[in-house]
Design an enzyme around this catalytic site. Structure first.
Site, mmCIF file in Angstrom:
data_model
loop_
_atom_site.group_PDB
_atom_site.id
_atom_site.type_symbol
_atom_site.label_atom_id
_atom_site.label_comp_id
_atom_site.label_asym_id
_atom_site.label_seq_id
_atom_site.Cartn_x
_atom_site.Cartn_y
_atom_site.Cartn_z
ATOM 1 N N CYS A 60 20.070 -19.494 -10.701
ATOM 2 C CA CYS A 60 18.688 -19.609 -11.192
ATOM 3 C C CYS A 60 17.965 -18.268 -11.028
ATOM 4 C CB CYS A 60 17.976 -20.773 -10.508
ATOM 5 S SG CYS A 60 16.452 -21.248 -11.329
ATOM 6 N N HIS A 107 21.410 -25.199 -11.964
ATOM 7 C CA HIS A 107 21.663 -25.422 -10.530
ATOM 8 C C HIS A 107 22.952 -26.212 -10.345
ATOM 9 C CE1 HIS A 107 17.873 -23.947 -8.807
ATOM 10 N NE2 HIS A 107 17.390 -24.247 -9.991
ATOM 11 N N GLU A 146 24.415 -26.937 -7.703
ATOM 12 C CA GLU A 146 24.288 -27.808 -6.524
ATOM 13 C C GLU A 146 23.480 -29.079 -6.834
ATOM 14 O OE1 GLU A 146 22.491 -25.223 -7.217
ATOM 15 O OE2 GLU A 146 20.538 -25.227 -6.220
#
Lengths: 214, 252
Positions: free
Chosen positions: A83, A195, A197
């Site tokens: 990001c 993202h 994650e």
């Protein structure tokens, strides 16, 4: 073999806990750190980040991290910017005035798809596809190795990279009628605008591939 | 293309998932971490944890639940209820939340939205608006989990929240909430047309058809669902297949 040690750059910005949990989940040993020694001895490096570009760069400078990031990038070990972390890998951004970045990739960070489309909402929040760009045949031997084309990843951003070299684009994403660079790669250095994650199982596969490269 | 998001809303009281009707008459329906993990495994796009009574009792207690959830749930997590200070936001984010939702405190001191957006970025500030219909095409905003009128017109307030720097707006229809009779489509449509921020609709979903009605008749970006999942009235995959078969962009 012991779990690969993955340093997550700690510069007081963003939700690093999720990144740490996700890396643990895929079998890595994540270390949140801003120590030069710990970063340089890690098997891979992750530069996370959310928020404004200028603030992010300020925080990196405040923690004396610019030089160590460059040192790590010049090793052959995998290095992933996520990001804002990806954005800061570029030359500069014009978010809130022009700010210089790390310059690991050539190009600029600009607002996503400024154009005639009135109904376009910003920030770009949600799940969107990452696509294989024309310049590459497949994602073999990259962090996208286990990912199918057009897989949905979770994005939240208003700015995106405009790389100078098309050959460095690893993935693209369509937002309204605007195609932007959603992942970048040169050698061991990767950046993703989404993202991983927070992108469910496909996101975890990307992190797994990152540690497999370590 | 960007997908419409399906968000599981999990309202919590004293560490139990609860569900009421019109935000009242709360019943225990399960364990928040078990339910979040189950919805994640079933393909939910986001999880929204709401401390249902925090604003009322002036407290905030979801830290432990969030912290645990982020170990097994790898989609975005929003936490709301009782967020009153910049420090509350910092704590929520530190426990692993990606976004915070703010209602009551934004009404009391609107500057908190602006201040929080500057510090943490707009992307993690969800302005939560609770709406009750007061006349034809007119809704009033409520605070303290639907208990107190804020004295604000919902649409005007949402426009103001956008100017203050909120990143998304979640609108909950108090009239429809918990009824399983469908969303307040007129409200969601008017709101989505009035702001350029992503809008999350909440309150009233009882069937996949209710969700598809809303998506067909309003420009909302995301739907929050609760009863339909908590009471096992349908499944995440059934909801997503229906939306997908009707031509909406959905993450399958």
């Amino acid at each position: 073999m012991s779990a690969p040690r993955i340093a997550i750059v700690d510069y007081d910005l963003g939700n690093v806990k999720s990144m740490k949990n996700a890396l643990s989940k895929v079998g890595a040993h994540p270390i949140l750190t801003n120590s030069r020694k710990e970063i340089l001895s890690a098997d891979a490096l992750v530069l996370p980040g959310v928020g404004a570009f200028s603030h992010g760069m300020q925080q990196l400078k405040k923690h004396n991290l610019i030089d160590v990031i460059h040192s790590f990038a010049s090793t052959n070990k995998p290095f992933l910017g996520v990001c804002l972390g990806m954005q800061m890998m570029f030359d500069r951004s014009n978010e809130f005035g022009e700010t210089e970045g790390l310059g690991l990739f050539s190009g600029d960070i600009k607002i996503v798809g400024v154009g005639p489309i009135k109904q376009q909402k910003l920030p770009h929040v949600g799940w969107n596809n990452v696509c294989l760009p024309d310049n590459i045949k497949n994602w073999k031997n990259t962090i996208f190795a286990e990912i199918q084309g057009n897989t949905d990843m979770y994005f939240v951003h208003s700015y995106a990279a405009i790389p100078l070299l098309n050959t460095e684009i690893l993935a693209t994403t369509l937002y309204y009628d605007h195609v932007f660079c959603s992942a970048i790669m040169r050698g061991n250095i990767y950046g993703v605008q989404f993202h991983p994650e927070k992108s469910a199982e496909p996101g975890l596969l990307i992190l797994k591939s990152l540690i497999d490269l370590a | 293309m960007l997908k419409k998001r399906v968000i599981a809303r999990i309202d919590i009281k004293n560490e139990f998932v609860i569900k009421g009707i019109h935000l009242e008459g709360l019943r225990k329906v399960g364990n928040p971490n078990d339910m979040a993990k189950f919805y994640y495994d079933e393909g939910i796009d986001e999880i929204f944890f709401m401390d249902a009574v925090a604003a009322y009792y002036d407290r905030n207690s979801l830290g432990g639940i969030i912290s645990k959830a982020t170990k097994s749930v790898f989609v975005p997590i929003t936490v709301g209820g009782g967020i009153r200070t910049i420090n509350d936001i910092r704590k929520a984010l530190a426990s692993g939340a990606d976004k915070v939702a703010i209602n009551t405190q934004a009404v009391r001191t609107p500057e908190i939205i602006n201040k929080a957006a500057k510090i943490f970025g707009s992307q993690c500030i969800v302005a939560s608006v609770q709406a009750k219909k007061i006349a034809h095409d007119k809704w009033g905003a409520y605070i303290d989990n639907g208990r107190e009128p804020a004295g604000l017109d919902v649409i005007q307030w949402a426009i103001k929240l956008e100017q203050l720097g909120a990143g998304e707006i979640m609108v909950t229809s108090i009239d429809q909430e918990g009824t399983k009779k469908g969303y307040d489509v007129a409200l969601c449509n008017l709101l989505a047309n009035s702001v350029s921020l992503p809008v999350i609709a909440s309150g009233g979903a009882g069937s996949p058809q209710d969700i598809s009605n809303l998506c067909s008749n309003s420009g909302v970006d995301a739907v929050a669902i609760a009863s339909i999942l908590h009471y096992n009235l349908s499944s995440i995959s059934a909801i997503k297949s229906k939306l997908h078969s009707e031509g909406f962009n959905i993450r399958l």
